[in-house]
Design a protein around this motif. Structure first.
Motif, PDB file in Angstrom:
ATOM      1  N   ASP A  52       0.890  -1.273  -0.070  1.00  0.00           N
ATOM      2  CA  ASP A  52      -0.134   0.021  -0.090  1.00  0.00           C
ATOM      3  C   ASP A  52       0.900   1.286  -0.104  1.00  0.00           C
ATOM      4  O   ASP A  52       2.060   1.124   0.618  1.00  0.00           O
ATOM      5  CB  ASP A  52      -0.747   0.074   1.215  1.00  0.00           C
ATOM      6  CG  ASP A  52      -2.107  -1.035   1.260  1.00  0.00           C
ATOM      7  OD1 ASP A  52      -2.177  -1.680  -0.072  1.00  0.00           O
ATOM      8  OD2 ASP A  52      -2.669  -1.198   2.167  1.00  0.00           O
ATOM      9  N   ILE A  53       0.358   2.393  -0.602  1.00  0.00           N
ATOM     10  CA  ILE A  53       0.777   3.606  -0.616  1.00  0.00           C
ATOM     11  C   ILE A  53      -0.463   4.697   0.390  1.00  0.00           C
ATOM     12  O   ILE A  53      -1.080   4.868  -0.304  1.00  0.00           O
ATOM     13  CB  ILE A  53       1.210   4.242  -1.724  1.00  0.00           C
ATOM     14  CG1 ILE A  53       2.304   3.493  -2.334  1.00  0.00           C
ATOM     15  CG2 ILE A  53       1.818   5.639  -1.561  1.00  0.00           C
ATOM     16  CD1 ILE A  53       2.792   3.982  -3.811  1.00  0.00           C
ATOM     17  N   PRO A  54       0.018   4.977   1.348  1.00  0.00           N
ATOM     18  CA  PRO A  54      -1.010   5.774   2.091  1.00  0.00           C
ATOM     19  C   PRO A  54      -1.071   7.364   1.629  1.00  0.00           C
ATOM     20  O   PRO A  54      -0.183   7.550   0.865  1.00  0.00           O
ATOM     21  CB  PRO A  54      -0.357   5.590   3.848  1.00  0.00           C
ATOM     22  CG  PRO A  54       1.063   5.585   3.410  1.00  0.00           C
ATOM     23  CD  PRO A  54       1.130   4.830   2.171  1.00  0.00           C
ATOM     24  N   ALA A  55      -2.137   8.076   2.143  1.00  0.00           N
ATOM     25  CA  ALA A  55      -2.014   9.405   1.910  1.00  0.00           C
ATOM     26  C   ALA A  55      -1.700   9.977   2.867  1.00  0.00           C
ATOM     27  O   ALA A  55      -2.477   9.925   4.223  1.00  0.00           O
ATOM     28  CB  ALA A  55      -3.591   9.782   1.581  1.00  0.00           C
ATOM     29  N   ILE A  56      -0.599  10.831   2.918  1.00  0.00           N
ATOM     30  CA  ILE A  56      -0.125  11.496   3.902  1.00  0.00           C
ATOM     31  C   ILE A  56      -0.254  13.136   3.640  1.00  0.00           C
ATOM     32  O   ILE A  56       0.615  13.695   2.658  1.00  0.00           O
ATOM     33  CB  ILE A  56       1.397  11.122   4.277  1.00  0.00           C
ATOM     34  CG1 ILE A  56       1.388   9.835   4.490  1.00  0.00           C
ATOM     35  CG2 ILE A  56       1.598  12.195   5.515  1.00  0.00           C
ATOM     36  CD1 ILE A  56       3.167   9.380   4.637  1.00  0.00           C
ATOM     37  N   ASP A  57      -1.458  13.715   4.094  1.00  0.00           N
ATOM     38  CA  ASP A  57      -1.796  15.026   3.544  1.00  0.00           C
ATOM     39  C   ASP A  57      -2.638  15.487   4.765  1.00  0.00           C
ATOM     40  O   ASP A  57      -2.832  15.139   5.513  1.00  0.00           O
ATOM     41  CB  ASP A  57      -2.689  14.905   2.340  1.00  0.00           C
ATOM     42  CG  ASP A  57      -2.206  14.252   1.049  1.00  0.00           C
ATOM     43  OD1 ASP A  57      -1.094  14.693   0.567  1.00  0.00           O
ATOM     44  OD2 ASP A  57      -2.931  13.340   0.364  1.00  0.00           O
ATOM     45  N   ASP A  58      -2.757  17.013   4.579  1.00  0.00           N
ATOM     46  CA  ASP A  58      -3.663  17.800   5.595  1.00  0.00           C
ATOM     47  C   ASP A  58      -5.063  17.588   5.279  1.00  0.00           C
ATOM     48  O   ASP A  58      -5.812  18.190   4.690  1.00  0.00           O
ATOM     49  CB  ASP A  58      -3.166  19.278   5.492  1.00  0.00           C
ATOM     50  CG  ASP A  58      -3.897  19.988   6.537  1.00  0.00           C
ATOM     51  OD1 ASP A  58      -4.446  19.571   7.415  1.00  0.00           O
ATOM     52  OD2 ASP A  58      -3.754  21.146   6.419  1.00  0.00           O
ATOM     53  N   ILE A  59      -5.606  16.370   5.884  1.00  0.00           N
ATOM     54  CA  ILE A  59      -6.963  16.031   5.355  1.00  0.00           C
ATOM     55  C   ILE A  59      -7.880  16.923   5.829  1.00  0.00           C
ATOM     56  O   ILE A  59      -9.199  17.212   5.229  1.00  0.00           O
ATOM     57  CB  ILE A  59      -7.160  14.481   6.184  1.00  0.00           C
ATOM     58  CG1 ILE A  59      -6.174  13.760   5.571  1.00  0.00           C
ATOM     59  CG2 ILE A  59      -8.724  14.026   5.723  1.00  0.00           C
ATOM     60  CD1 ILE A  59      -6.077  13.453   4.092  1.00  0.00           C
ATOM     61  N   ASP A  60      -7.632  17.650   6.978  1.00  0.00           N
ATOM     62  CA  ASP A  60      -8.713  18.502   7.844  1.00  0.00           C
ATOM     63  C   ASP A  60      -8.448  19.960   7.686  1.00  0.00           C
ATOM     64  O   ASP A  60      -9.276  20.598   8.415  1.00  0.00           O
ATOM     65  CB  ASP A  60      -8.896  17.966   9.318  1.00  0.00           C
ATOM     66  CG  ASP A  60      -7.472  18.213   9.910  1.00  0.00           C
ATOM     67  OD1 ASP A  60      -6.698  18.631   9.520  1.00  0.00           O
ATOM     68  OD2 ASP A  60      -7.455  17.605  11.251  1.00  0.00           O
ATOM     69  N   GLY A  61      -7.415  20.337   7.036  1.00  0.00           N
ATOM     70  CA  GLY A  61      -7.225  21.569   6.755  1.00  0.00           C
ATOM     71  C   GLY A  61      -6.649  22.339   7.839  1.00  0.00           C
ATOM     72  O   GLY A  61      -6.887  23.643   7.760  1.00  0.00           O
ATOM     73  N   ASP A  62      -6.177  21.765   9.104  1.00  0.00           N
ATOM     74  CA  ASP A  62      -5.813  22.824   9.908  1.00  0.00           C
ATOM     75  C   ASP A  62      -4.111  22.840   9.967  1.00  0.00           C
ATOM     76  O   ASP A  62      -3.800  23.753  10.925  1.00  0.00           O
ATOM     77  CB  ASP A  62      -6.074  21.924  11.542  1.00  0.00           C
ATOM     78  CG  ASP A  62      -5.323  20.639  11.646  1.00  0.00           C
ATOM     79  OD1 ASP A  62      -4.633  20.148  10.566  1.00  0.00           O
ATOM     80  OD2 ASP A  62      -5.660  20.016  12.659  1.00  0.00           O
TER      81      ASP A  62
END
Length: 692
Positions: free
Chosen positions: A123-133
């Protein structure tokens, strides 16, 4: 970037690697388990391998560059058997890249215990600012689960400290977006099980890859999603909130020209055309060829962002981004060099594993340069019509072709020899096509197999005269890691093989050097042949004067000069590699050309070689020569040899003598004085010798 080594399964990231405030390109290619670096020079990428050594060797399976502590420097997230491993970028201004190992990424589970954030190996996860904080969160498929749902690990750094200095993750939900992936392109929404689909059931097999992006500027992250068995990429629209995602639809992406890639098309969002907008690049997330017709010549698909930052829109540009600037034959590139047109310089040939016609082939490149300044022009991907002959059933269906030019039938001319795997029987054997006359006119009508030896499909065979008795012996790099010496008991031109040493140079079984590839020549111009091996880790090793090498000694592995660190180093050149030694630059010390798993070539040029003399330097010995003993010949360049009597009678046909190798020539004539005439680049040179 002809010699950049090819690409197969490229994971793209951008970051400043040389401190000039420009975003360079850093690729981790899963097929080679290797970091590959390109500098941004005048808004164009230039292959710059000297920066690869500044990345941790522990990077494995996948690599995402993200700035987790908001210091303007991207950090490394990569796979680890225990979860996700993090390396912090602690480089200071004016320094080369420096990383601090932060070990395994932890998260607070639903039971409020701190645990490893586990990710499935493929797997390749998503490492992002999911909640915009402002800090980085993580989305990943549930580990070792078959329910096809996505976990959301929220970073509590902003909430706890008011800044994004550390990763403080907490598992919020095991069903982010309330959707379930049931199979390729099959999703259920609103928490419904896969059984709610007609004939539906969970088929959560293979890896998954994800990346998030806000497509419609509604303030929440949508999801680009793919699984290993798919050829398509899917957009999952999020109509929820920052804190409560709600996936409402799924569709193949992009809508106007949906992506189709043979296997596991993983998405990456990076600005690769220098316009400030993140483009979409897709490449297969695979470490090995899974099908005969996997097309690794075109495995980097570029969609340009023709929209804006707030409303991105992606338009197809090409399916061979970067690859169109390289020698790129797909995968398993095995090089060989020979002056096929007899113009005094070396032409290039590359054995190919297989094509989309399910057959292997040999690529031909004509050298249109000079002996000291080569320049290659693509001629054909079907040298000698091998592929066409297979399709017409003139010769057996073969793939996994690994060529070498050498005299197989002891007629004094170099023949085309190659190992290949029969697609019908699965056996891998040695084949050769004999040369006819001095103009090297190969004739497929004479196509021979050496049937008294076979090797494994991944193993490598090198043809050379180990004991210098005039007959061709074999060295075989076994899948076990062993190096075998097969002695030829037959007369020159015939093969009667027996295994003389199953652990040649002390190389018995080893998991660290499986499927050794071999090349032999005099690398340091000392008059003695050296042996080079390439192993499955991509490492080259040199055994100086190998015939006298003591197995208790160590080979030289720190071979490659790093101009930044000003030191010699050992490095991964592309996982499984195939070196060949050839004098491309008319120097007394030849170059090593390395074929890679990634389908391209690398050139290692001697850094202290000197230009060859205008006239060839040829040595013959012993002189005088006892009758019925072979004459030994060594030349600093490829030459043709003919033997004449002292009164000018021709005693032999033209014989090809390869450069920088001890060549043994059987002599069956009466005692007397003879002349050896050597021809190169249209000029003749002679030496006298005596037989007694």
């Amino acid at each position: 970037m002809a010699w950049a080594g090819g690409l197969n399964a490229a994971e793209l990231n951008t970051m400043d690697i040389n401190g000039d405030s420009k975003q360079d390109l850093v690729i981790f290619d899963r097929a080679a388990n290797k970091v590959i670096t390109y500098l941004n020079q005048n808004s164009h990428y230039i292959y710059s391998p000297e920066y690869e050594s500044f990345f941790p060797t522990a990077v494995d399976q996948w690599m995402l560059l993200r700035d987790f502590n908001c210091d303007g420097k991207k950090d490394i997230f990569t796979s680890d058997p225990f979860g996700i491993r993090v390396f912090q970028n602690v480089t200071e201004i004016g320094q080369n890249l420096i990383w601090k190992d932060l070990d395994i990424l932890l998260t607070i589970g639903l039971s409020q215990n701190q645990i490893n954030l586990k990710v499935n190996q493929s797997d390749i996860p998503a490492i992002d600012d999911i909640d915009g904080d402002g800090d980085l969160d993580v989305l990943n498929l549930q580990f070792a689960s078959t329910n096809g749902m996505v976990e959301y690990h929220k970073n509590m750094s902003i909430e706890n400290t008011g800044k994004c200095g550390v990763m403080q993750l907490q598992l919020i939900t095991k069903s982010w977006g309330s959707f379930t992936e049931c199979g390729c392109g099959q999703f259920t929404l609103d928490g419904l099980p896969c059984s709610s689909l007609p004939g539906g059931r969970t088929q959560h097999i293979g890896g998954k890859a994800m990346v998030t992006i806000d497509f419609d500027h509604n303030g929440v992250r949508d999801l680009l999603f793919v699984e290993e068995s798919c050829s398509n990429l899917y957009l999952l629209r999020n109509d929820g909130t920052k804190d409560d995602a709600h996936i409402v639809s799924s569709s193949a992406f992009p809508a106007t020209n949906p992506l189709t890639l043979e296997v596991f098309p993983a998405p990456y969002l990076e600005d690769v055309d220098f316009d400030g907008l993140s483009d979409l690049i897709v490449s297969p997330n695979t470490y090995v060829r899974s099908k005969f017709n996997d097309n690794f010549r075109q495995s980097l698909v570029l969609y340009k962002n023709t929209g804006t930052t707030l409303l991105p829109s992606f338009t197809f540009v090409k399916n061979n981004f970067l690859q169109d600037e390289m020698i790129e034959i797909g995968d398993y590139a095995v090089p060989a060099f020979f002056d096929i047109d007899h113009d005094g310089d070396l032409d290039m040939f590359i054995g190919a594993y297989s094509t989309q016609t399910f057959r292997g082939s040999i690529y031909e490149f004509e050298n249109t340069g000079t002996r000291s300044s080569p320049s290659f022009r693509y001629v054909t991907d079907d040298f000698l019509g091998l592929k066409a002959a297979m399709l017409q059933e003139v010769i057996p269906p073969l793939y996994n072709i690994k060529p070498q030019f050498t005299d197989m039938n002891a007629d004094g001319e170099a023949d085309l020899a190659f190992t290949a795997t029969n697609a019908s029987t699965g056996t891998t054997r040695l084949y050769f096509v004999p040369s006819k006359s001095n103009i090297l006119n190969f004739n497929l009508g004479e196509f021979f197999a050496v049937n008294n030896i076979s090797i494994g499909v991944t193993e490598n065979l090198y043809i050379t005269d180990i004991n210098q008795d005039g007959s061709k012996d074999f060295l075989i790099g076994k899948s076990t890691g062993a190096l075998q010496y097969w002695k030829n008991l037959g007369a020159p031109g015939f093969f009667n093989l027996t295994m003389d040493n199953g652990a040649y140079l002390g190389h018995g079984s080893s998991v660290s050097r499986q499927n050794l590839s071999i090349a032999i020549a005099d690398l340091n111009a000392d008059g003695k042949e050296d042996l080079v091996t390439g192993d499955q880790r991509g490492i080259l090793s040199v055994y100086e004067n190998f015939r006298a090498f003591n197995s208790g000694n160590q080979p030289v592995t720190n071979l490659i000069y790093n101009s930044i660190q000003k030191t010699y180093e050992s490095k991964n050149l592309g996982a499984r590699i195939w070196p060949t030694i050839t004098n491309l630059f008319n120097m007394d010390k030849p170059a090593i050309v390395v074929g890679t798993t990634l389908g391209g070539l690398l050139i290692l040029k001697s850094d202290d070689g000197e230009a060859l003399f205008e006239d060839p330097q040829v040595t013959i010995w012993p002189n005088p020569l006892p009758r019925e003993k072979p004459l030994s010949i060594r030349s600093d360049r490829d030459v043709s040899l003919q033997v004449f009597s002292i009164v000018g009678q021709k005693m032999s046909d033209s014989i090809f003598v390869p450069a920088n190798q001890d060549y043994s020539l059987p002599i069956h004539v009466a005692p007397g004085m003879y002349i050896a005439r050597f021809t190169t680049n249209g000029k003749n040179y002679s030496q006298k010798f005596i037989i007694y």
